[in-house]
Design a protein around this motif. Sequence first.
Motif, PDB file in Angstrom:
ATOM      1  N   ALA A   1      -7.366   6.804   7.626  1.00 15.83           N
ATOM      2  CA  ALA A   1      -7.482   7.820   6.921  1.00 15.83           C
ATOM      3  C   ALA A   1      -7.342   7.382   5.224  1.00 15.83           C
ATOM      4  O   ALA A   1      -7.778   7.857   4.312  1.00 15.83           O
ATOM      5  CB  ALA A   1      -6.658   8.845   7.361  1.00 15.83           C
ATOM      6  N   ALA A   2      -6.247   6.505   5.282  1.00 10.25           N
ATOM      7  CA  ALA A   2      -6.012   6.108   3.924  1.00 10.25           C
ATOM      8  C   ALA A   2      -6.844   4.935   3.385  1.00 10.25           C
ATOM      9  O   ALA A   2      -6.714   4.524   2.359  1.00 10.25           O
ATOM     10  CB  ALA A   2      -4.463   5.518   3.872  1.00 10.25           C
ATOM     11  N   GLY A   3      -7.850   4.478   4.244  1.00 12.79           N
ATOM     12  CA  GLY A   3      -8.661   3.628   3.536  1.00 12.79           C
ATOM     13  C   GLY A   3      -8.329   2.227   3.584  1.00 12.79           C
ATOM     14  O   GLY A   3      -8.742   1.069   2.806  1.00 12.79           O
TER      15      GLY A   3
ATOM     16  N   LEU B   1       1.071   4.137  18.523  1.00  5.27           N
ATOM     17  CA  LEU B   1      -0.043   3.272  17.879  1.00  5.27           C
ATOM     18  C   LEU B   1      -1.219   4.012  17.321  1.00  5.27           C
ATOM     19  O   LEU B   1      -1.769   3.836  16.340  1.00  5.27           O
ATOM     20  CB  LEU B   1      -0.264   2.332  18.884  1.00  5.27           C
ATOM     21  CG  LEU B   1      -1.341   1.133  18.299  1.00  5.27           C
ATOM     22  CD1 LEU B   1      -0.852   0.471  16.955  1.00  5.27           C
ATOM     23  CD2 LEU B   1      -1.753   0.136  19.275  1.00  5.27           C
ATOM     24  N   ALA B   2      -1.536   5.114  18.294  1.00  3.86           N
ATOM     25  CA  ALA B   2      -2.770   5.901  17.953  1.00  3.86           C
ATOM     26  C   ALA B   2      -2.562   6.536  16.585  1.00  3.86           C
ATOM     27  O   ALA B   2      -3.711   6.531  15.558  1.00  3.86           O
ATOM     28  CB  ALA B   2      -3.251   6.735  19.022  1.00  3.86           C
ATOM     29  N   GLU B   3      -1.658   7.102  16.389  1.00  4.22           N
ATOM     30  CA  GLU B   3      -1.279   7.906  15.083  1.00  4.22           C
ATOM     31  C   GLU B   3      -1.306   6.779  14.012  1.00  4.22           C
ATOM     32  O   GLU B   3      -1.936   7.065  12.762  1.00  4.22           O
ATOM     33  CB  GLU B   3       0.053   8.657  15.339  1.00  4.22           C
ATOM     34  CG  GLU B   3       0.505   9.335  14.029  1.00  4.22           C
ATOM     35  CD  GLU B   3       1.754   9.927  14.222  1.00  4.22           C
ATOM     36  OE1 GLU B   3       2.421  10.696  13.230  1.00  4.22           O
ATOM     37  OE2 GLU B   3       2.247   9.983  15.356  1.00  4.22           O
ATOM     38  N   HIS B   4      -0.581   5.579  14.085  1.00  3.28           N
ATOM     39  CA  HIS B   4      -0.439   4.856  13.162  1.00  3.28           C
ATOM     40  C   HIS B   4      -1.924   4.331  12.634  1.00  3.28           C
ATOM     41  O   HIS B   4      -2.171   4.200  11.597  1.00  3.28           O
ATOM     42  CB  HIS B   4       0.395   3.656  13.560  1.00  3.28           C
ATOM     43  CG  HIS B   4       0.502   2.609  12.560  1.00  3.28           C
ATOM     44  ND1 HIS B   4       1.287   2.943  11.325  1.00  3.28           N
ATOM     45  CD2 HIS B   4       0.254   1.347  11.991  1.00  3.28           C
ATOM     46  CE1 HIS B   4       1.282   1.971  10.434  1.00  3.28           C
ATOM     47  NE2 HIS B   4       0.800   0.718  11.254  1.00  3.28           N
ATOM     48  N   VAL B   5      -2.482   3.775  13.673  1.00  5.43           N
ATOM     49  CA  VAL B   5      -4.168   3.576  13.400  1.00  5.43           C
ATOM     50  C   VAL B   5      -4.996   4.156  12.486  1.00  5.43           C
ATOM     51  O   VAL B   5      -5.526   4.230  11.693  1.00  5.43           O
ATOM     52  CB  VAL B   5      -4.894   2.957  14.550  1.00  5.43           C
ATOM     53  CG1 VAL B   5      -6.272   2.765  14.449  1.00  5.43           C
ATOM     54  CG2 VAL B   5      -4.241   1.521  15.241  1.00  5.43           C
ATOM     55  N   ALA B   6      -4.730   5.681  12.942  1.00  9.09           N
ATOM     56  CA  ALA B   6      -5.514   6.793  12.533  1.00  9.09           C
ATOM     57  C   ALA B   6      -5.214   7.023  11.046  1.00  9.09           C
ATOM     58  O   ALA B   6      -6.010   7.391  10.069  1.00  9.09           O
ATOM     59  CB  ALA B   6      -5.411   7.883  13.212  1.00  9.09           C
ATOM     60  N   HIS B   7      -3.965   6.942  10.814  1.00 10.96           N
ATOM     61  CA  HIS B   7      -3.233   7.069   9.521  1.00 10.96           C
ATOM     62  C   HIS B   7      -3.698   5.954   8.491  1.00 10.96           C
ATOM     63  O   HIS B   7      -4.127   6.179   7.449  1.00 10.96           O
ATOM     64  CB  HIS B   7      -1.635   6.946   9.584  1.00 10.96           C
ATOM     65  CG  HIS B   7      -0.922   7.277   8.373  1.00 10.96           C
ATOM     66  ND1 HIS B   7       0.446   7.596   8.246  1.00 10.96           N
ATOM     67  CD2 HIS B   7      -1.551   8.122   7.215  1.00 10.96           C
ATOM     68  CE1 HIS B   7       1.001   7.868   7.012  1.00 10.96           C
ATOM     69  NE2 HIS B   7      -0.297   8.389   6.369  1.00 10.96           N
ATOM     70  N   ARG B   8      -3.691   4.588   8.786  1.00  8.62           N
ATOM     71  CA  ARG B   8      -4.208   3.756   8.311  1.00  8.62           C
ATOM     72  C   ARG B   8      -5.774   3.834   7.911  1.00  8.62           C
ATOM     73  O   ARG B   8      -6.295   3.488   6.704  1.00  8.62           O
ATOM     74  CB  ARG B   8      -4.080   2.260   8.732  1.00  8.62           C
ATOM     75  CG  ARG B   8      -2.540   1.629   8.583  1.00  8.62           C
ATOM     76  CD  ARG B   8      -2.475   0.542   9.788  1.00  8.62           C
ATOM     77  NE  ARG B   8      -3.326  -0.623   9.329  1.00  8.62           N
ATOM     78  CZ  ARG B   8      -3.073  -1.333   8.303  1.00  8.62           C
ATOM     79  NH1 ARG B   8      -1.816  -1.396   7.422  1.00  8.62           N
ATOM     80  NH2 ARG B   8      -4.029  -2.399   7.944  1.00  8.62           N
TER      81      ARG B   8
ATOM     82  N   LEU C   1       0.789  -1.116  -0.005  1.00  9.07           N
ATOM     83  CA  LEU C   1      -0.051   0.075  -0.035  1.00  9.07           C
ATOM     84  C   LEU C   1       0.818   1.373  -0.036  1.00  9.07           C
ATOM     85  O   LEU C   1       2.153   1.253   0.281  1.00  9.07           O
ATOM     86  CB  LEU C   1      -1.012  -0.009   1.150  1.00  9.07           C
ATOM     87  CG  LEU C   1      -0.257  -0.225   2.454  1.00  9.07           C
ATOM     88  CD1 LEU C   1      -0.002   1.193   3.240  1.00  9.07           C
ATOM     89  CD2 LEU C   1      -1.120  -1.070   3.434  1.00  9.07           C
ATOM     90  N   GLY C   2       0.211   2.246  -0.230  1.00 11.80           N
ATOM     91  CA  GLY C   2       0.974   3.784  -0.261  1.00 11.80           C
ATOM     92  C   GLY C   2       0.978   4.375  -1.544  1.00 11.80           C
ATOM     93  O   GLY C   2       0.518   3.748  -2.651  1.00 11.80           O
ATOM     94  N   ASP C   3       1.980   5.316  -1.503  1.00 13.34           N
ATOM     95  CA  ASP C   3       2.428   6.065  -2.792  1.00 13.34           C
ATOM     96  C   ASP C   3       3.148   5.602  -3.708  1.00 13.34           C
ATOM     97  O   ASP C   3       3.440   6.153  -4.931  1.00 13.34           O
ATOM     98  CB  ASP C   3       2.564   7.524  -2.491  1.00 13.34           C
ATOM     99  CG  ASP C   3       1.474   8.071  -1.632  1.00 13.34           C
ATOM    100  OD1 ASP C   3       0.363   7.830  -1.877  1.00 13.34           O
ATOM    101  OD2 ASP C   3       1.884   9.026  -0.822  1.00 13.34           O
TER     102      ASP C   3
END
Length: 354
Positions: free
Chosen positions: A295-297, A286-293, A62-64
Amino acid sequence: MSTDYMIINALGILDNPNAEHSLAAAHKLSQDSDDLTIDARTIADAHASGLTAVNITLGYTLGDAEPYPHTLHEIEVWDRIIADHPGDLVKVLTADDIRAAHRDRRVGIIYGFQNAVAVGDDLSRVKQFHDLGVRVIQLTYNQANHLGDGSMAPQNRGLTAFGREVVEALCDSRVMVDLSHSGEHTCLEATRLATLPVSINHTGCRALVDLPRNKTDEELRLVAERSGFVGIYFMPFVNATGHARAEDVVDHIVHAVNVCGEDAVGIGTDGTVTSIDDLDAYRARLAEHVAHRQAAGVGAAGERADTFPFVEDLRGVDQFHKLIRLLEQRGLSATRIEKIMGANFLAYADRIWG
């Protein structure tokens, strides 16, 4: 525990997550192979755990990044890692390479993808990836791609026309078709279509915990009936609260054996051997990582900031030894435990790779 057990992790990670290099990349949506730390502790922990072989994730998930060139680069990275550790690591191309790794007390590295997007629209890339040493290709990640729907795709549409062609090409090249993360219809359709047995290398049982990343009994049974393989993961999805314990993993293994029979079930932890030392600091990230995932769907139902993406009391160098002890306590025979810990994956590898 018998020291003769082969321990084959159908999906895992080699990394020292405490190393500065790995910590620096921990915020990224998807860690690349360049972000891993294969240092003295990583190697020592792998040996101490009893690990015989592991299917590692490389290439585009996943990713850009541009999927195809990124994937070719990732293969080069792992070729270099293995070349730098000839006494400890060996690239696995055949089932006999796993046997040799066990004999030589090295760790076999199986190249695998967790998304087949890098195939693009060019079927010849399947053979190219095989020739470069890739032996496992998972069709989808959580979301839909141009081959089919993943477990979080709401329409659950199954394979696309091109996805069916890719399944046929994978079988022609004798690459494992991994249906982890796939949607239910994708999994059932690919299993029926494939001319070779397929696998679900890291999953749980939806009959026990109703989450999309877990597989229904129908999926598990069909894969097993067609001589495939199912690996149970050490992930939060094995408990409905998300706070999974070692006993939950055992429950899912026992259920899978009851559904699939004792010759089809193994382990695919989806985690490292080396433990995270500072869980408080990790919890803060972890909270930041989960939110990032999210947000990226690309996240899955059941991923939450308050739950670890691993089983807290089934990690570190003792994780496989502890699982064996727990299976013994459940009354499983030594023969059945040996199959679960590695022999079933090896037999499946014989059927696919030779």
